[in-house]
Design a protein around this motif. Structure first.
Motif, mmCIF file in Angstrom:
data_model
loop_
_atom_site.group_PDB
_atom_site.id
_atom_site.type_symbol
_atom_site.label_atom_id
_atom_site.label_comp_id
_atom_site.label_asym_id
_atom_site.label_seq_id
_atom_site.Cartn_x
_atom_site.Cartn_y
_atom_site.Cartn_z
ATOM 1 N N PRO A 89 0.795 -1.237 0.000
ATOM 2 C CA PRO A 89 0.000 0.000 0.000
ATOM 3 C C PRO A 89 0.823 1.281 0.000
ATOM 4 C CG PRO A 89 -0.912 -1.572 1.561
ATOM 5 C CD PRO A 89 0.381 -2.152 1.084
ATOM 6 N N ASP A 90 2.008 1.263 0.638
ATOM 7 C CA ASP A 90 2.784 2.496 0.759
ATOM 8 C C ASP A 90 3.787 2.691 -0.373
ATOM 9 O OD1 ASP A 90 4.453 0.425 1.449
ATOM 10 O OD2 ASP A 90 5.314 1.408 3.213
ATOM 11 N N GLU A 91 3.776 1.821 -1.360
ATOM 12 C CA GLU A 91 4.744 1.959 -2.443
ATOM 13 C C GLU A 91 4.260 2.977 -3.474
ATOM 14 O OE1 GLU A 91 7.286 -2.135 -2.318
ATOM 15 O OE2 GLU A 91 5.240 -2.310 -3.088
ATOM 16 N N THR A 92 5.197 3.723 -4.025
ATOM 17 C CA THR A 92 4.886 4.858 -4.885
ATOM 18 C C THR A 92 4.339 4.417 -6.239
ATOM 19 O OG1 THR A 92 7.088 4.897 -5.876
ATOM 20 C CG2 THR A 92 6.782 6.127 -3.817
ATOM 21 N N GLY A 93 3.773 5.389 -6.950
ATOM 22 C CA GLY A 93 3.232 5.102 -8.273
ATOM 23 C C GLY A 93 4.264 4.562 -9.225
ATOM 24 N N LEU A 94 5.489 5.113 -9.183
ATOM 25 C CA LEU A 94 6.544 4.652 -10.081
ATOM 26 C C LEU A 94 6.922 3.208 -9.777
ATOM 27 C CD1 LEU A 94 8.434 5.473 -12.365
ATOM 28 C CD2 LEU A 94 10.088 6.227 -10.635
ATOM 29 N N LYS A 95 7.050 2.892 -8.490
ATOM 30 C CA LYS A 95 7.393 1.520 -8.130
ATOM 31 C C LYS A 95 6.253 0.573 -8.465
ATOM 32 C CE LYS A 95 9.556 -1.328 -4.636
ATOM 33 N NZ LYS A 95 10.222 -1.375 -3.315
ATOM 34 N N ARG A 96 5.028 1.016 -8.245
ATOM 35 C CA ARG A 96 3.875 0.196 -8.599
ATOM 36 C C ARG A 96 3.877 -0.125 -10.093
ATOM 37 N NH1 ARG A 96 -0.630 -0.233 -5.412
ATOM 38 N NH2 ARG A 96 -0.350 0.558 -3.303
ATOM 39 N N ALA A 97 4.211 0.880 -10.899
ATOM 40 C CA ALA A 97 4.246 0.673 -12.344
ATOM 41 C C ALA A 97 5.334 -0.326 -12.723
ATOM 42 C CB ALA A 97 4.467 2.005 -13.055
ATOM 43 N N ALA A 98 6.493 -0.218 -12.069
ATOM 44 C CA ALA A 98 7.591 -1.143 -12.359
ATOM 45 C C ALA A 98 7.212 -2.571 -11.977
ATOM 46 C CB ALA A 98 8.850 -0.707 -11.619
ATOM 47 N N ILE A 99 6.564 -2.732 -10.821
ATOM 48 C CA ILE A 99 6.131 -4.061 -10.380
ATOM 49 C C ILE A 99 5.124 -4.637 -11.368
ATOM 50 C CG2 ILE A 99 4.788 -5.271 -8.602
ATOM 51 C CD1 ILE A 99 6.167 -3.418 -6.538
ATOM 52 N N ALA A 100 4.174 -3.815 -11.803
ATOM 53 C CA ALA A 100 3.146 -4.286 -12.736
ATOM 54 C C ALA A 100 3.746 -4.648 -14.091
ATOM 55 C CB ALA A 100 2.066 -3.221 -12.896
#
Length: 282
Positions: free
Chosen positions: A233-244
């Motif tokens: 939940p606390d991970e940033t949009g950029l990191k979320r995009a990289a994970i996805a």
């Protein structure tokens, strides 16, 4: 070498208690078992664990994980291989069936996704639910994981605790310290989310070491799903995009592995060249 490496008699004697703990555990059925190997067997197995310079390690080095795996028991030391054989024995499988309540479990000596694993300083494994079907026997559904930690010592401040997250990915509801001779057993499903997502801070000459074996059941048409990495939940949009994005790449690789025969060795070789400066010598 001791005649029996796994203390199965003592585990079996505790089955009523262990079964109740397992099935009541949150966020999904699991249990932590300490002292699974007899002491001499653990000492030998830990001593035999191959160093990172061993030629048989495959690198899984991408956004969502940075670890090494060895899926070839014939390259392991005598005790490590013997321990794995006991974990696929009929008696141990019967214990797992009684513990988990899942019947007709099939052990996997091909080590699809399993085997020996080690993660070095700075390494991580993002929160995920595991792939759901065997890559060769595609009518096999993955049902149970066992993880045996093979660290001589592990300090809590080094990180590496395996986090077990709720199905909605709102919080970690349990954490497992990777202490030596400790086993985690858990039921795998579409939403049994787990991982150790923060970079390890162990010394350079120490690795987070484990043996993983997976157990399956056979069905007519199981649903194939690749490893499902998820952001916290606390991970940033950029990191979320990289994970996805990496999750999508893993899914494409999973499909190619099944349909086109692309191997882990081929992909590992490419990743090793890309990440050649990650891996120390010796």
């Amino acid at each position: 070498m001791p005649a029996t490496l796994v203390g199965l008699d003592s585990l079996t004697a505790r089955l009523p208690e262990l079964r109740e703990q397992y099935r009541a555990a949150q966020p999904f059925p699991h249990i932590v078992l300490d002292g699974v190997l007899v002491p001499e067997a653990f000492t030998r197995a830990a001593a035999e664990f191959p160093p990172i310079g061993d030629a048989f390690w495959k690198g899984y080095l991408h956004v969502n994980e940075t670890k090494y795996g060895n899926t070839q028991p014939d390259t392991w030391g005598e005790t490590l291989a013997a321990v794995a054989k006991e974990f696929v024995s009929p008696d141990f499988v019967a214990f797992l069936e009684e513990l988990t309540g899942i019947s007709d479990l099939l052990p996997d000596w091909s080590m699809d996704g399993g085997g020996l694993h080690q993660t070095l300083r700075g390494g991580h494994l993002n929160i995920h639910a595991d792939f759901t079907t065997h890559h060769i026997n595609e009518n096999w559904s993955r049902r149970v994981n066992i993880l045996l930690y093979l660290n001589d010592e592990w300090h809590e401040e080094w990180g590496g605790q395996l986090e077990l997250w709720d199905t909605a990915m709102t919080a970690a509801q349990a954490k497992v310290q990777p202490a030596g001779n400790r086993m985690l057993v858990f039921t795998t499903s579409d939403d049994s989310f787990h991982g150790h997502p923060d970079a390890l801070t162990c010394p350079e000459d120490v690795a987070r070491r484990s043996m993983a074996l997976y157990y399956f059941t056979e069905g007519a048409r199981p649903v194939r799903k690749a490893t499902n990495y998820r952001a916290r939940p606390d991970e940033t949009g950029l990191k979320r995009a990289a994970i996805a994005l990496d999750r999508t790449a893993v899914d494409l690789y999973d499909r190619a592995k099944r349909k086109a025969g692309i191997s882990d060795d081929q992909v590992s070789g490419v990743l090793e060249r890309i990440n050649k400066f990650r891996r120390p010598k010796g």
